[in-house]
Design an enzyme around this catalytic site. Structure first.
Site, PDB file in Angstrom:
ATOM      1  N   TYR A  17       9.274 -58.938 -14.372  1.00 49.07           N
ATOM      2  CA  TYR A  17       8.459 -59.624 -13.370  1.00 49.07           C
ATOM      3  C   TYR A  17       7.654 -58.605 -12.562  1.00 49.07           C
ATOM      4  O   TYR A  17       6.423 -58.689 -12.487  1.00 49.07           O
ATOM      5  CB  TYR A  17       9.370 -60.430 -12.448  1.00 49.07           C
ATOM      6  CG  TYR A  17       8.647 -61.223 -11.386  1.00 49.07           C
ATOM      7  CD1 TYR A  17       7.929 -62.371 -11.714  1.00 49.07           C
ATOM      8  CD2 TYR A  17       8.712 -60.853 -10.040  1.00 49.07           C
ATOM      9  CE1 TYR A  17       7.285 -63.112 -10.735  1.00 49.07           C
ATOM     10  CE2 TYR A  17       8.076 -61.601  -9.060  1.00 49.07           C
ATOM     11  CZ  TYR A  17       7.367 -62.734  -9.405  1.00 49.07           C
ATOM     12  OH  TYR A  17       6.725 -63.475  -8.428  1.00 49.07           O
ATOM     13  N   ASN A  40      18.535 -72.466  -2.341  1.00 48.75           N
ATOM     14  CA  ASN A  40      19.982 -72.351  -2.580  1.00 48.75           C
ATOM     15  C   ASN A  40      20.782 -72.767  -1.362  1.00 48.75           C
ATOM     16  O   ASN A  40      21.689 -73.583  -1.444  1.00 48.75           O
ATOM     17  CB  ASN A  40      20.336 -70.875  -2.825  1.00 48.75           C
ATOM     18  CG  ASN A  40      20.600 -70.601  -4.280  1.00 48.75           C
ATOM     19  OD1 ASN A  40      20.360 -71.463  -5.118  1.00 48.75           O
ATOM     20  ND2 ASN A  40      21.077 -69.415  -4.582  1.00 48.75           N
TER      21      ASN A  40
HETATM   22  N1  LIG Z   1       7.355 -68.538  -4.150  1.00 44.35           N
HETATM   23  C1  LIG Z   1       7.283 -67.288  -3.739  1.00 44.35           C
HETATM   24  O1  LIG Z   1       7.958 -66.915  -2.771  1.00 44.35           O
HETATM   25  C2  LIG Z   1       6.348 -66.308  -4.410  1.00 44.35           C
HETATM   26  C3  LIG Z   1       6.318 -64.995  -3.923  1.00 44.35           C
HETATM   27  C4  LIG Z   1       5.469 -64.077  -4.527  1.00 44.35           C
HETATM   28  C5  LIG Z   1       4.653 -64.472  -5.557  1.00 44.35           C
HETATM   29  N2  LIG Z   1       4.703 -65.751  -6.013  1.00 44.35           N
HETATM   30  C6  LIG Z   1       3.820 -66.087  -7.144  1.00 44.35           C
HETATM   31  O2  LIG Z   1       3.183 -67.316  -6.938  1.00 44.35           O
HETATM   32  C7  LIG Z   1       3.043 -68.015  -8.181  1.00 44.35           C
HETATM   33  C8  LIG Z   1       3.633 -69.405  -8.058  1.00 44.35           C
HETATM   34  O3  LIG Z   1       5.009 -69.301  -7.725  1.00 44.35           O
HETATM   35  P1  LIG Z   1       5.921 -70.567  -7.394  1.00 44.35           P
HETATM   36  O4  LIG Z   1       6.873 -70.141  -6.362  1.00 44.35           O
HETATM   37  O5  LIG Z   1       5.080 -71.751  -7.168  1.00 44.35           O
HETATM   38  O6  LIG Z   1       6.765 -70.691  -8.743  1.00 44.35           O
HETATM   39  P2  LIG Z   1       6.883 -71.883  -9.773  1.00 44.35           P
HETATM   40  O7  LIG Z   1       7.836 -71.436 -10.835  1.00 44.35           O
HETATM   41  O8  LIG Z   1       7.188 -73.157  -9.061  1.00 44.35           O
HETATM   42  O9  LIG Z   1       5.413 -71.978 -10.346  1.00 44.35           O
HETATM   43  C9  LIG Z   1       4.959 -71.276 -11.463  1.00 44.35           C
HETATM   44  C10 LIG Z   1       4.238 -72.252 -12.357  1.00 44.35           C
HETATM   45  O10 LIG Z   1       3.710 -71.555 -13.495  1.00 44.35           O
HETATM   46  C11 LIG Z   1       3.996 -72.316 -14.656  1.00 44.35           C
HETATM   47  N3  LIG Z   1       4.046 -71.390 -15.792  1.00 44.35           N
HETATM   48  C12 LIG Z   1       4.964 -70.419 -16.038  1.00 44.35           C
HETATM   49  N4  LIG Z   1       4.663 -69.776 -17.175  1.00 44.35           N
HETATM   50  C13 LIG Z   1       3.523 -70.330 -17.641  1.00 44.35           C
HETATM   51  C14 LIG Z   1       2.720 -70.096 -18.788  1.00 44.35           C
HETATM   52  N5  LIG Z   1       3.028 -69.151 -19.679  1.00 44.35           N
HETATM   53  N6  LIG Z   1       1.612 -70.876 -18.969  1.00 44.35           N
HETATM   54  C15 LIG Z   1       1.300 -71.856 -18.085  1.00 44.35           C
HETATM   55  N7  LIG Z   1       2.030 -72.114 -16.989  1.00 44.35           N
HETATM   56  C16 LIG Z   1       3.120 -71.354 -16.767  1.00 44.35           C
HETATM   57  C17 LIG Z   1       5.324 -72.978 -14.362  1.00 44.35           C
HETATM   58  O11 LIG Z   1       5.609 -74.078 -15.191  1.00 44.35           O
HETATM   59  C18 LIG Z   1       5.163 -73.349 -12.901  1.00 44.35           C
HETATM   60  O12 LIG Z   1       4.551 -74.590 -12.748  1.00 44.35           O
HETATM   61  C19 LIG Z   1       3.733 -67.159  -9.232  1.00 44.35           C
HETATM   62  O13 LIG Z   1       2.756 -66.403  -9.918  1.00 44.35           O
HETATM   63  C20 LIG Z   1       4.619 -66.253  -8.426  1.00 44.35           C
HETATM   64  O14 LIG Z   1       4.829 -65.016  -9.069  1.00 44.35           O
HETATM   65  C21 LIG Z   1       5.535 -66.669  -5.465  1.00 44.35           C
END
Ligand SMILES: NC(=O)c1ccc[n+]([C@@H]2O[C@H](COP(=O)([O-])OP(=O)(O)OC[C@H]3O[C@@H](n4cnc5c(N)ncnc54)[C@H](O)[C@@H]3O)[C@@H](O)[C@H]2O)c1
Length: 312
Positions: A144, A189
């Site tokens: 990641y 969680n």
């Molecule tokens: N939530 C956080 O605290 C946080 C922090 C830092 C970065 N991010 C980034 O923000 C983005 C969204 O995170 P989130 O928390 O909503 O997570 P999430 O897992 O809910 O959302 C990720 C989405 O991407 C989709 N996905 C995964 N692999 C894929 C692929 N190969 N092709 C198409 N779709 C795909 C998943 O089905 C999901 O809907 C991510 O890139 C994550 O790295 C989130």
């Protein structure tokens, strides 16, 4: 009206972003492979004629005439990104190449959802954007962390080499309704454990700190960054610098849910960062005075309300 592609749009953050972009009068294509995202997250948008849901995996190219792209596709929680680490790297790296190729071809602006994980276990506190980080390249979180770092590299190279208009946002811990209840992230969680009256598990002593931002503050920051002048590429930290220990968070969740849960302690997993706190000076300066507006208790209330309906 702009046509906007949101990859990972059916996920936690993506669904809030799609909602907001539609509310602002845009035409939104939400693309997702539903690995961690769910159709239910965007079910309420399906009746909107300006919303389109596409099942597609970002590791293969996708073509559409769009003005802007928000690239969020990537599993974000350790449980999910470690499930198939090779696929996680492919999603980050090939996904970035594919959205950048599309942006280059249709001259769209493209924003990368990067992460505070690019700082690894930081030696600089709070983290500023020009700190290069302290990341283990061969650990179980590396798929990641390094995938996201490589995606940032690709964004900068497409910008320098091909003049693609890019924006990189480094997102710090975000929480809110529609987080996946089974993804093992700390806020969800604790809330689920508290609502079910189970023990609340803290890894380590609970002295590690985190800063938590409510999803609406993040979405505001993302849209403001997308709308900055072309010379602003980022990376820009977007997060809430208000720091709490994990133990304090557990206690707050117990208080707000009025739960009878007990707190129990387990071993800390490998490479778990001890401290995380964003320096948001740049976001404040570049994004029109942006700053988090939702306090932890208020955000937790909304999140707890959501989980009450999910967890029965
Ligand atoms: N939530 C956080 O605290 C946080 C922090 C830092 C970065 N991010 C980034 O923000 C983005 C969204 O995170 P989130 O928390 O909503 O997570 P999430 O897992 O809910 O959302 C990720 C989405 O991407 C989709 N996905 C995964 N692999 C894929 C692929 N190969 N092709 C198409 N779709 C795909 C998943 O089905 C999901 O809907 C991510 O890139 C994550 O790295 C989130």
């Amino acid at each position: 009206m702009k046509r906007i592609l949101v990859t990972g749009g059916a996920g936690f953050i993506g669904s809030h972003l799609c909602e907001r972009l539609l509310a602002e009068g845009n035409d939104v294509i939400c693309l997702d492979n539903f690995f961690t995202g769910r159709k239910q997250n965007v079910a309420h948008l399906l009746g909107n004629p300006y919303f389109e849901l596409v099942r597609h995996d970002v590791i293969t190219p996708y073509y559409a005439e769009v003005d802007e792209i928000y690239n969020l596709a990537c599993p974000a929680s350790p449980i999910h990104y470690q499930y198939n680490p090779i696929k996680t790297v492919k999603t980050s790296v090939m996904g970035a190449i594919n959205v950048l190729g599309l942006a280059k071809r249709v001259r769209a602006k493209v924003l990368q959802a990067s992460t505070s994980e690019v700082y690894g276990d930081p030696n600089v506190h709070p983290q500023v954007e020009n700190y290069w980080g302290n990341v283990n390249p061969i650990g179980i979180r590396s798929c990641y962390d390094e995938g996201k770092r490589c995606a940032e590299t690709l964004f900068m190279d497409y910008h320098r080499q091909n003049g693609v208009r890019i924006k990189i946002i480094r997102i710090f811990n975000t929480y809110g309704p529609r987080m996946n209840p089974n993804d093992g992230r700390v806020v969800s969680n604790f809330i689920v454990q508290a609502l079910q009256g189970n023990n609340i598990t803290i890894y380590g002593k609970g002295t590690q700190t985190r800063s938590f931002q409510y999803v609406d503050d993040l979405v505001e920051g993302m849209i403001r960054l997308m709308n900055t002048p072309d010379e602003v590429t980022g990376p820009v930290n977007v997060g809430n610098p208000n720091e709490f220990t994990i133990l304090e968070l557990a206690q707050k969740v117990i208080e707000l849910t009025q739960s009878t849960s007990k707190i129990v302690f387990e071993d800390l997993p490998a490479d778990d960062p001890r401290q995380r706190q964003p320096d948001i000076t740049q976001a404040h300066n570049l994004l029109g005075g942006w700053q988090p507006t939702v306090q932890l208790a208020a955000g937790l209330h909304k999140t707890i309300d959501y989980f009450r309906q999910q967890v029965r």
